[in-house]
Design a protein around this motif. Structure first.
Motif, PDB file in Angstrom:
ATOM      1  N   MET A  79       0.830  -1.179   0.000  1.00  0.00           N
ATOM      2  CA  MET A  79       0.000   0.000   0.000  1.00  0.00           C
ATOM      3  C   MET A  79       0.884   1.255   0.000  1.00  0.00           C
ATOM      4  SD  MET A  79      -2.970  -1.198   2.682  1.00  0.00           S
ATOM      5  CE  MET A  79      -4.497  -0.479   2.138  1.00  0.00           C
ATOM      6  N   LEU A  80       1.904   1.219   0.819  1.00  0.00           N
ATOM      7  CA  LEU A  80       2.803   2.373   0.867  1.00  0.00           C
ATOM      8  C   LEU A  80       3.547   2.568  -0.446  1.00  0.00           C
ATOM      9  CD1 LEU A  80       4.239   1.987   4.470  1.00  0.00           C
ATOM     10  CD2 LEU A  80       2.636   3.723   3.648  1.00  0.00           C
ATOM     11  N   THR A  81       3.898   1.487  -1.097  1.00  0.00           N
ATOM     12  CA  THR A  81       4.594   1.590  -2.381  1.00  0.00           C
ATOM     13  C   THR A  81       3.726   2.293  -3.414  1.00  0.00           C
ATOM     14  OG1 THR A  81       5.813  -0.435  -1.899  1.00  0.00           O
ATOM     15  CG2 THR A  81       5.732   0.259  -4.191  1.00  0.00           C
ATOM     16  N   LEU A  82       2.437   1.996  -3.414  1.00  0.00           N
ATOM     17  CA  LEU A  82       1.535   2.653  -4.354  1.00  0.00           C
ATOM     18  C   LEU A  82       1.414   4.149  -4.062  1.00  0.00           C
ATOM     19  CD1 LEU A  82      -1.358   0.057  -4.661  1.00  0.00           C
ATOM     20  CD2 LEU A  82       0.451   0.533  -6.309  1.00  0.00           C
ATOM     21  N   LEU A  83       1.533   4.516  -2.810  1.00  0.00           N
ATOM     22  CA  LEU A  83       1.400   5.920  -2.424  1.00  0.00           C
ATOM     23  C   LEU A  83       2.689   6.710  -2.585  1.00  0.00           C
ATOM     24  CD1 LEU A  83      -0.760   5.433   0.778  1.00  0.00           C
ATOM     25  CD2 LEU A  83      -1.518   6.449  -1.377  1.00  0.00           C
ATOM     26  N   GLU A  84       3.832   6.022  -2.596  1.00  0.00           N
ATOM     27  CA  GLU A  84       5.131   6.705  -2.669  1.00  0.00           C
ATOM     28  C   GLU A  84       5.259   7.636  -3.863  1.00  0.00           C
ATOM     29  OE1 GLU A  84       8.264   3.856  -2.708  1.00  0.00           O
ATOM     30  OE2 GLU A  84       8.222   3.586  -0.545  1.00  0.00           O
ATOM     31  N   ALA A  85       4.740   7.223  -4.995  1.00  0.00           N
ATOM     32  CA  ALA A  85       4.916   7.991  -6.224  1.00  0.00           C
ATOM     33  C   ALA A  85       4.077   9.266  -6.239  1.00  0.00           C
ATOM     34  CB  ALA A  85       4.551   7.119  -7.422  1.00  0.00           C
ATOM     35  N   SER A  86       3.153   9.390  -5.290  1.00  0.00           N
ATOM     36  CA  SER A  86       2.250  10.532  -5.294  1.00  0.00           C
ATOM     37  C   SER A  86       2.511  11.419  -4.090  1.00  0.00           C
ATOM     38  CB  SER A  86       0.808  10.037  -5.252  1.00  0.00           C
ATOM     39  OG  SER A  86       0.602   9.111  -6.292  1.00  0.00           O
ATOM     40  N   GLY A  87       2.141  12.655  -4.232  1.00  0.00           N
ATOM     41  CA  GLY A  87       2.306  13.600  -3.137  1.00  0.00           C
ATOM     42  C   GLY A  87       0.973  14.178  -2.738  1.00  0.00           C
ATOM     43  N   GLY A  88       1.033  15.168  -1.930  1.00  0.00           N
ATOM     44  CA  GLY A  88      -0.175  15.847  -1.490  1.00  0.00           C
ATOM     45  C   GLY A  88      -0.543  15.473  -0.065  1.00  0.00           C
ATOM     46  N   HIS A  89      -1.293  16.355   0.552  1.00  0.00           N
ATOM     47  CA  HIS A  89      -1.673  16.185   1.949  1.00  0.00           C
ATOM     48  C   HIS A  89      -2.512  14.925   2.164  1.00  0.00           C
ATOM     49  CE1 HIS A  89      -2.634  17.252   6.033  1.00  0.00           C
ATOM     50  NE2 HIS A  89      -3.932  17.164   5.759  1.00  0.00           N
ATOM     51  N   ARG A  90      -3.480  14.696   1.296  1.00  0.00           N
ATOM     52  CA  ARG A  90      -4.364  13.536   1.456  1.00  0.00           C
ATOM     53  C   ARG A  90      -3.571  12.235   1.377  1.00  0.00           C
ATOM     54  NH1 ARG A  90      -9.207  11.358  -2.353  1.00  0.00           N
ATOM     55  NH2 ARG A  90      -9.933   9.783  -0.906  1.00  0.00           N
ATOM     56  N   VAL A  91      -2.671  12.133   0.408  1.00  0.00           N
ATOM     57  CA  VAL A  91      -1.855  10.931   0.240  1.00  0.00           C
ATOM     58  C   VAL A  91      -0.962  10.726   1.455  1.00  0.00           C
ATOM     59  CG1 VAL A  91      -0.012   9.897  -1.134  1.00  0.00           C
ATOM     60  CG2 VAL A  91      -1.953  10.975  -2.271  1.00  0.00           C
ATOM     61  N   GLN A  92      -0.391  11.795   1.970  1.00  0.00           N
ATOM     62  CA  GLN A  92       0.462  11.690   3.161  1.00  0.00           C
ATOM     63  C   GLN A  92      -0.332  11.207   4.367  1.00  0.00           C
ATOM     64  OE1 GLN A  92       2.277  15.512   3.669  1.00  0.00           O
ATOM     65  NE2 GLN A  92       3.615  15.262   1.892  1.00  0.00           N
ATOM     66  N   ARG A  93      -1.553  11.691   4.492  1.00  0.00           N
ATOM     67  CA  ARG A  93      -2.418  11.276   5.594  1.00  0.00           C
ATOM     68  C   ARG A  93      -2.744   9.792   5.516  1.00  0.00           C
ATOM     69  NH1 ARG A  93      -7.513  14.860   5.768  1.00  0.00           N
ATOM     70  NH2 ARG A  93      -7.918  13.299   4.224  1.00  0.00           N
ATOM     71  N   ILE A  94      -3.065   9.311   4.322  1.00  0.00           N
ATOM     72  CA  ILE A  94      -3.372   7.892   4.137  1.00  0.00           C
ATOM     73  C   ILE A  94      -2.125   7.050   4.408  1.00  0.00           C
ATOM     74  CG2 ILE A  94      -4.077   6.121   2.480  1.00  0.00           C
ATOM     75  CD1 ILE A  94      -5.761   8.371   1.116  1.00  0.00           C
ATOM     76  N   ALA A  95      -0.993   7.498   3.908  1.00  0.00           N
ATOM     77  CA  ALA A  95       0.260   6.770   4.141  1.00  0.00           C
ATOM     78  C   ALA A  95       0.556   6.664   5.633  1.00  0.00           C
ATOM     79  CB  ALA A  95       1.420   7.450   3.411  1.00  0.00           C
ATOM     80  N   GLN A  96       0.308   7.726   6.369  1.00  0.00           N
ATOM     81  CA  GLN A  96       0.529   7.689   7.815  1.00  0.00           C
ATOM     82  C   GLN A  96      -0.416   6.695   8.479  1.00  0.00           C
ATOM     83  OE1 GLN A  96      -0.057  11.415   9.832  1.00  0.00           O
ATOM     84  NE2 GLN A  96       1.066  10.742  11.633  1.00  0.00           N
ATOM     85  N   ALA A 153      -7.424   6.720  -7.549  1.00  0.00           N
ATOM     86  CA  ALA A 153      -8.324   7.078  -8.644  1.00  0.00           C
ATOM     87  C   ALA A 153      -8.197   8.564  -8.992  1.00  0.00           C
ATOM     88  CB  ALA A 153      -9.763   6.733  -8.275  1.00  0.00           C
ATOM     89  N   GLU A 154      -8.024   9.399  -7.994  1.00  0.00           N
ATOM     90  CA  GLU A 154      -7.847  10.831  -8.253  1.00  0.00           C
ATOM     91  C   GLU A 154      -6.544  11.106  -8.998  1.00  0.00           C
ATOM     92  OE1 GLU A 154      -8.126  13.341  -4.830  1.00  0.00           O
ATOM     93  OE2 GLU A 154     -10.080  12.529  -4.265  1.00  0.00           O
ATOM     94  N   ILE A 155      -5.527  10.318  -8.702  1.00  0.00           N
ATOM     95  CA  ILE A 155      -4.210  10.551  -9.282  1.00  0.00           C
ATOM     96  C   ILE A 155      -4.079   9.931 -10.676  1.00  0.00           C
ATOM     97  CG2 ILE A 155      -1.748  10.054  -9.001  1.00  0.00           C
ATOM     98  CD1 ILE A 155      -2.424  10.031  -5.901  1.00  0.00           C
TER      99      ILE A 155
END
Length: 78
Positions: A1-18, A41-43
């Motif tokens: 899950m974290l690997t999928l989020l690594e490539a993206s930025g933004g506050h929402r993505v950081q919150r989900i990663a946390q 989906a947004e990205i």
């Protein structure tokens, strides 16, 4: 899950990663899938996000209680 989020930025993505990092157990991660799907989906668009989520969903197979599987809905008739 974290690997999928690594490539993206933004506050929402950081919150989900946390939330993923600090999830206590597999069940907590299971419930975070929807947030992950929405962010992806947004990205990248919904089609790409669904394809990526299939990979994630496979990781849960056999690790969750049976009660957390797909539910069968019955239609009530009067």
């Amino acid at each position: 899950m974290l690997t999928l989020l690594e490539a993206s930025g933004g506050h929402r993505v950081q919150r989900i990663a946390q939330r993923v990092r600090f999830a206590d157990d597999l069940e907590a991660l299971w419930y975070l899938r929807q947030d992950l799907m929405s962010a992806l989906a947004e990205i990248d668009g919904e089609h790409v996000a669904q394809r990526r989520m299939k990979q994630i969903n496979r990781l849960f197979k056999g690790g969750l209680p049976q009660t957390m599987g797909p539910r069968v809905h019955h239609r009530f008739t009067v």
